[in-house]
Design an enzyme around this catalytic site. Sequence first.
Site, PDB file in Angstrom:
ATOM      1  N   HIS A  18      -2.063   4.409  14.868  1.00 33.99           N
ATOM      2  CA  HIS A  18      -3.075   5.015  13.983  1.00 33.99           C
ATOM      3  C   HIS A  18      -4.144   5.811  14.732  1.00 33.99           C
ATOM      4  O   HIS A  18      -5.344   5.660  14.487  1.00 33.99           O
ATOM      5  CB  HIS A  18      -3.739   3.941  13.119  1.00 33.99           C
ATOM      6  CG  HIS A  18      -2.955   3.583  11.890  1.00 33.99           C
ATOM      7  ND1 HIS A  18      -2.587   4.508  10.937  1.00 33.99           N
ATOM      8  CD2 HIS A  18      -2.453   2.392  11.463  1.00 33.99           C
ATOM      9  CE1 HIS A  18      -1.904   3.912   9.972  1.00 33.99           C
ATOM     10  NE2 HIS A  18      -1.800   2.621  10.275  1.00 33.99           N
ATOM     11  N   ARG A  54      -6.692   7.570  10.417  1.00 38.29           N
ATOM     12  CA  ARG A  54      -7.715   6.542  10.631  1.00 38.29           C
ATOM     13  C   ARG A  54      -8.391   6.684  11.984  1.00 38.29           C
ATOM     14  O   ARG A  54      -9.592   6.833  12.054  1.00 38.29           O
ATOM     15  CB  ARG A  54      -7.138   5.124  10.424  1.00 38.29           C
ATOM     16  CG  ARG A  54      -6.639   4.928   9.008  1.00 38.29           C
ATOM     17  CD  ARG A  54      -6.127   3.532   8.751  1.00 38.29           C
ATOM     18  NE  ARG A  54      -5.673   3.429   7.363  1.00 38.29           N
ATOM     19  CZ  ARG A  54      -4.715   2.623   6.938  1.00 38.29           C
ATOM     20  NH1 ARG A  54      -4.115   1.809   7.772  1.00 38.29           N
ATOM     21  NH2 ARG A  54      -4.372   2.618   5.663  1.00 38.29           N
ATOM     22  N   ASN A  83       4.990   5.229   6.882  1.00 42.21           N
ATOM     23  CA  ASN A  83       4.619   5.956   5.675  1.00 42.21           C
ATOM     24  C   ASN A  83       3.585   7.047   5.960  1.00 42.21           C
ATOM     25  O   ASN A  83       3.612   8.122   5.358  1.00 42.21           O
ATOM     26  CB  ASN A  83       4.116   4.992   4.594  1.00 42.21           C
ATOM     27  CG  ASN A  83       2.957   4.124   5.036  1.00 42.21           C
ATOM     28  OD1 ASN A  83       2.960   3.581   6.146  1.00 42.21           O
ATOM     29  ND2 ASN A  83       1.960   3.955   4.183  1.00 42.21           N
ATOM     30  N   HIS A  84       2.682   6.810   6.914  1.00 42.63           N
ATOM     31  CA  HIS A  84       1.702   7.837   7.276  1.00 42.63           C
ATOM     32  C   HIS A  84       2.379   9.017   7.978  1.00 42.63           C
ATOM     33  O   HIS A  84       2.000  10.179   7.763  1.00 42.63           O
ATOM     34  CB  HIS A  84       0.617   7.247   8.172  1.00 42.63           C
ATOM     35  CG  HIS A  84      -0.352   6.377   7.442  1.00 42.63           C
ATOM     36  ND1 HIS A  84      -1.623   6.774   7.110  1.00 42.63           N
ATOM     37  CD2 HIS A  84      -0.234   5.111   6.970  1.00 42.63           C
ATOM     38  CE1 HIS A  84      -2.257   5.806   6.462  1.00 42.63           C
ATOM     39  NE2 HIS A  84      -1.425   4.775   6.374  1.00 42.63           N
ATOM     40  N   HIS A 216       9.747   0.209   9.354  1.00 41.32           N
ATOM     41  CA  HIS A 216       8.294   0.192   9.373  1.00 41.32           C
ATOM     42  C   HIS A 216       7.678  -0.913   8.516  1.00 41.32           C
ATOM     43  O   HIS A 216       6.804  -1.652   8.978  1.00 41.32           O
ATOM     44  CB  HIS A 216       7.728   1.544   8.949  1.00 41.32           C
ATOM     45  CG  HIS A 216       6.235   1.598   8.932  1.00 41.32           C
ATOM     46  ND1 HIS A 216       5.469   1.463  10.074  1.00 41.32           N
ATOM     47  CD2 HIS A 216       5.349   1.730   7.906  1.00 41.32           C
ATOM     48  CE1 HIS A 216       4.192   1.527   9.766  1.00 41.32           C
ATOM     49  NE2 HIS A 216       4.086   1.686   8.458  1.00 41.32           N
ATOM     50  N   LYS A 241       8.816   7.514  -3.045  1.00 37.62           N
ATOM     51  CA  LYS A 241       8.098   6.537  -2.237  1.00 37.62           C
ATOM     52  C   LYS A 241       9.121   5.561  -1.678  1.00 37.62           C
ATOM     53  O   LYS A 241       9.718   4.789  -2.425  1.00 37.62           O
ATOM     54  CB  LYS A 241       7.049   5.800  -3.068  1.00 37.62           C
ATOM     55  CG  LYS A 241       6.181   4.846  -2.259  1.00 37.62           C
ATOM     56  CD  LYS A 241       5.111   4.211  -3.141  1.00 37.62           C
ATOM     57  CE  LYS A 241       4.205   3.290  -2.327  1.00 37.62           C
ATOM     58  NZ  LYS A 241       3.168   2.647  -3.184  1.00 37.62           N
ATOM     59  N   ARG A 248       4.796  -3.588   0.207  1.00 41.21           N
ATOM     60  CA  ARG A 248       3.954  -4.695   0.677  1.00 41.21           C
ATOM     61  C   ARG A 248       4.670  -6.030   0.459  1.00 41.21           C
ATOM     62  O   ARG A 248       5.540  -6.405   1.217  1.00 41.21           O
ATOM     63  CB  ARG A 248       2.591  -4.666  -0.032  1.00 41.21           C
ATOM     64  CG  ARG A 248       1.758  -3.434   0.343  1.00 41.21           C
ATOM     65  CD  ARG A 248       1.335  -3.442   1.806  1.00 41.21           C
ATOM     66  NE  ARG A 248       0.591  -2.230   2.152  1.00 41.21           N
ATOM     67  CZ  ARG A 248       0.168  -1.958   3.384  1.00 41.21           C
ATOM     68  NH1 ARG A 248       0.420  -2.794   4.383  1.00 41.21           N
ATOM     69  NH2 ARG A 248      -0.501  -0.840   3.633  1.00 41.21           N
ATOM     70  N   HIS A 269       3.058  -2.086   9.860  1.00 40.83           N
ATOM     71  CA  HIS A 269       2.622  -1.695   8.524  1.00 40.83           C
ATOM     72  C   HIS A 269       1.617  -2.611   7.841  1.00 40.83           C
ATOM     73  O   HIS A 269       0.720  -2.132   7.146  1.00 40.83           O
ATOM     74  CB  HIS A 269       3.845  -1.535   7.618  1.00 40.83           C
ATOM     75  CG  HIS A 269       3.528  -1.103   6.208  1.00 40.83           C
ATOM     76  ND1 HIS A 269       2.930   0.107   5.928  1.00 40.83           N
ATOM     77  CD2 HIS A 269       3.717  -1.717   5.009  1.00 40.83           C
ATOM     78  CE1 HIS A 269       2.779   0.231   4.611  1.00 40.83           C
ATOM     79  NE2 HIS A 269       3.234  -0.865   4.032  1.00 40.83           N
TER      80      HIS A 269
END
Length: 316
Positions: A18, A54, A83-84, A216, A241, A248, A269
Amino acid sequence: MSAPSAPPRTVICVGDVHGYITKLESLWSNLQAALPADAFATALVIFLGDYNDRGPHTRRVLDFLLALPTRYPAQRHVFLCGNHDLAFAAFVGALPPPPDGSPFSATWDEYIHNEEHEGWFRGPGFEGMHVQGRRWGGVIKERWNPKKGLPYKGSIYDAQPTFESYGVAHGSSDLAKAVPEEHKRFLHDLVWIHEEENVPVDMDGGQIICNLIAVHAGLERTIDLNEQLRVLRTRDTRVPKVQMLSGRQDVWDTPKGLAGKQTIIVSGHHGKLHIDGLRFIIDEGGGYEDKPIAAIVFPSKTLIRSTEEAGTTSER
């Protein structure tokens, strides 16, 4: 007289970075110091995804990762897509196209009810952009993230620091020009899953040899495993998606199709460390400024952090 058996291969799985280059550099130094020189030099290193957002130095993080094969030619490096990373790639035009030739705009419908609230990107090129790219480059109206107890950084993805690391303002379509071509190739080439055979793991009853699956977020427990693997192996960008990269609770446990099999599943993740048998979640940092990046080393299951010396994990 038989030849001595080769030592077990070292496999290192690195949690979400990140955009924190100083943490990544510290973690790498700690790994090098903690492991025997030969083991480190020849290790399989799997980065579990989410290199951007971030933290302030996404550009420097990607430069660091791109340099590893030259700096450590005897290592193997695997770069998973988080996902980022998928959303970043979508925004700058580096996402692999849908395999059936359908337009990326076909991914919008399922989440269109979120467009106004999330402030999806509507600048130049939005018409041909995957839904996650539009969410990533948008401007969220709600400034406070109640789940994190922190303000959003530009978008639902906290993407503003990534834009700024390339010298452009958040939400600017100029980012596609500012990102170097080698960074776009890196984003384009990220794999959605890595599968490895013959990975040794130290357990209470002795060492066992496992298959390893790195993805991930994880694999869904109740969805057909073969369909999940197809989406991941083919990088099917028709999916609006990808739950295996962004889910989660539904991706927390080992899926039914792998129950009872000696298969390690390792993910990042989730913003926490979790070890339950052969299910490993390695993301201690979660993109928070005050938390470390973590890595786990097989076969010993030694945990290495960016902020401290190595300590050995125990099964939970």
